[in-house]
Motif scaffolding. Structure first.
Motif, mmCIF file in Angstrom:
data_model
loop_
_atom_site.group_PDB
_atom_site.id
_atom_site.type_symbol
_atom_site.label_atom_id
_atom_site.label_comp_id
_atom_site.label_asym_id
_atom_site.label_seq_id
_atom_site.Cartn_x
_atom_site.Cartn_y
_atom_site.Cartn_z
ATOM 1 N N ASN A 16 -6.817 3.092 -2.493
ATOM 2 C CA ASN A 16 -8.009 3.371 -1.702
ATOM 3 C C ASN A 16 -7.786 2.990 -0.241
ATOM 4 O O ASN A 16 -8.105 3.755 0.676
ATOM 5 C CB ASN A 16 -9.212 2.619 -2.287
ATOM 6 N N ARG A 17 -7.223 1.807 -0.013
ATOM 7 C CA ARG A 17 -6.971 1.337 1.352
ATOM 8 C C ARG A 17 -5.941 2.246 2.040
ATOM 9 O O ARG A 17 -6.106 2.624 3.206
ATOM 10 C CB ARG A 17 -6.476 -0.113 1.304
ATOM 11 N N ASP A 68 -6.631 17.795 8.721
ATOM 12 C CA ASP A 68 -6.677 17.868 7.263
ATOM 13 C C ASP A 68 -5.396 18.552 6.801
ATOM 14 O O ASP A 68 -5.260 19.758 6.925
ATOM 15 C CB ASP A 68 -7.906 18.661 6.810
ATOM 16 N N ARG A 112 -6.106 8.603 6.439
ATOM 17 C CA ARG A 112 -7.143 9.473 7.015
ATOM 18 C C ARG A 112 -7.485 9.061 8.444
ATOM 19 O O ARG A 112 -7.647 9.907 9.317
ATOM 20 C CB ARG A 112 -8.415 9.435 6.164
ATOM 21 N N GLU A 113 -7.585 7.759 8.689
ATOM 22 C CA GLU A 113 -7.881 7.270 10.040
ATOM 23 C C GLU A 113 -6.765 7.660 11.009
ATOM 24 O O GLU A 113 -7.036 8.068 12.143
ATOM 25 C CB GLU A 113 -8.037 5.751 10.030
ATOM 26 N N THR A 114 -5.525 7.522 10.577
ATOM 27 C CA THR A 114 -4.396 7.867 11.440
ATOM 28 C C THR A 114 -4.368 9.360 11.734
ATOM 29 O O THR A 114 -4.078 9.776 12.849
ATOM 30 C CB THR A 114 -3.062 7.433 10.796
ATOM 31 N N ASP A 146 0.833 -1.201 0.000
ATOM 32 C CA ASP A 146 0.000 0.000 0.000
ATOM 33 C C ASP A 146 0.869 1.253 0.000
ATOM 34 O O ASP A 146 0.587 2.218 -0.710
ATOM 35 C CB ASP A 146 -0.928 0.012 1.221
ATOM 36 N N ARG A 150 -5.222 5.428 1.399
ATOM 37 C CA ARG A 150 -5.841 6.727 1.704
ATOM 38 C C ARG A 150 -6.738 6.636 2.935
ATOM 39 O O ARG A 150 -6.715 7.506 3.794
ATOM 40 C CB ARG A 150 -6.646 7.217 0.506
ATOM 41 N N ARG A 151 -7.544 5.579 3.000
ATOM 42 C CA ARG A 151 -8.443 5.396 4.141
ATOM 43 C C ARG A 151 -7.646 5.276 5.438
ATOM 44 O O ARG A 151 -7.963 5.929 6.444
ATOM 45 C CB ARG A 151 -9.311 4.154 3.928
ATOM 46 N N LYS A 152 -6.586 4.472 5.429
ATOM 47 C CA LYS A 152 -5.784 4.272 6.640
ATOM 48 C C LYS A 152 -5.063 5.552 7.048
ATOM 49 O O LYS A 152 -4.953 5.848 8.241
ATOM 50 C CB LYS A 152 -4.791 3.134 6.430
ATOM 51 N N SER A 172 -7.200 -0.564 -5.561
ATOM 52 C CA SER A 172 -7.623 -1.012 -4.229
ATOM 53 C C SER A 172 -6.571 -0.679 -3.177
ATOM 54 O O SER A 172 -6.904 -0.267 -2.072
ATOM 55 C CB SER A 172 -7.961 -2.508 -4.232
ATOM 56 N N ARG A 173 -5.296 -0.834 -3.518
ATOM 57 C CA ARG A 173 -4.246 -0.476 -2.551
ATOM 58 C C ARG A 173 -4.257 1.011 -2.257
ATOM 59 O O ARG A 173 -4.092 1.421 -1.097
ATOM 60 C CB ARG A 173 -2.870 -0.896 -3.076
#
Length: 192
Positions: A166-167, A180, A173-175, A133, A169-171, A163-164
């Motif tokens: 997307n994953r 922002d 953002r969570e961290t 990722d 970016r999501r992780k 998919s990598r």
């Protein structure tokens, strides 16, 4: 000027022709490696990247007119061999903050504190990603490669790149939580 595929093809018979590939792409590969591992490691790995490419030049797909994605793939594989060092380098580089001209010393201190905190969060977010990722995210974000170029560089399908990314970016953002980075950077007096 001949495209990369033609130059690489010629280099099979005339090895000195391969120097044109180095001249065209070494700065890009070095920049990528320096961002991943630091300048000192990049100096060594850029040479190793082109040595590997030279050794594999007869296997190069001549339908690929631009060799840069192929070179990024080789460089990324070399980074993979240095994963433990990479994580250590991320932690060390947390202290780096770019110099800025600020209106006042107080503004400079505030901007530095914000940049350090944001840099630390981003570094932690990158370090927490899986190697695959992280490779996809950095090739797209730092090097500006397209999904297709990243797929070529890493030898994976374009769907896997998507998919990598997307994953990743999501992780990230969570961290980062509610932070922002784009608004923090835009609000910085040095970018005004």
């Amino acid at each position: 000027m001949e495209d990369d595929a033609t130059v690489i093809g010629k280099s099979a018979q005339e090895p000195e022709e391969f120097a044109a590939i180095f001249d065209r792409h070494a700065s890009h590969i070095h920049r990528y490696l320096a961002r991943r591992l630091g300048r000192e490691a990049a100096d060594d790995l850029v040479a190793e990247t082109f040595l590997t490419a030279f050794r594999k030049r007869r296997q190069y797909d001549p339908r690929r007119r631009d060799a840069r994605p192929w070179l990024y793939g080789i460089a990324t594989n070399l980074v993979g061999q240095h994963r433990r060092d990479e994580l250590r380098e991320y932690r060390l580089r947390q202290v780096l903050v770019a110099e800025r001209d600020e209106a006042s010393p107080a503004d400079q201190v505030a901007a530095d504190v914000t940049a350090q905190a944001l840099h630390r969060l981003l570094t932690e977010a990158l370090a927490a990603l899986s190697p695959g990722d992280r490779d996809v995210l950095l090739l797209i974000a730092w090097e500006g490669l397209t999904y297709e170029e990243v797929a070529t560089a890493l030898g994976i399908p374009v769907g896997t790149v998507r998919s990598r990314l997307n994953r990743a970016r999501r992780k990230v953002r969570e961290t980062l939580g509610e932070t922002d980075p784009s608004t923090t950077i835009e609000e910085s007096p040095s970018n005004g």
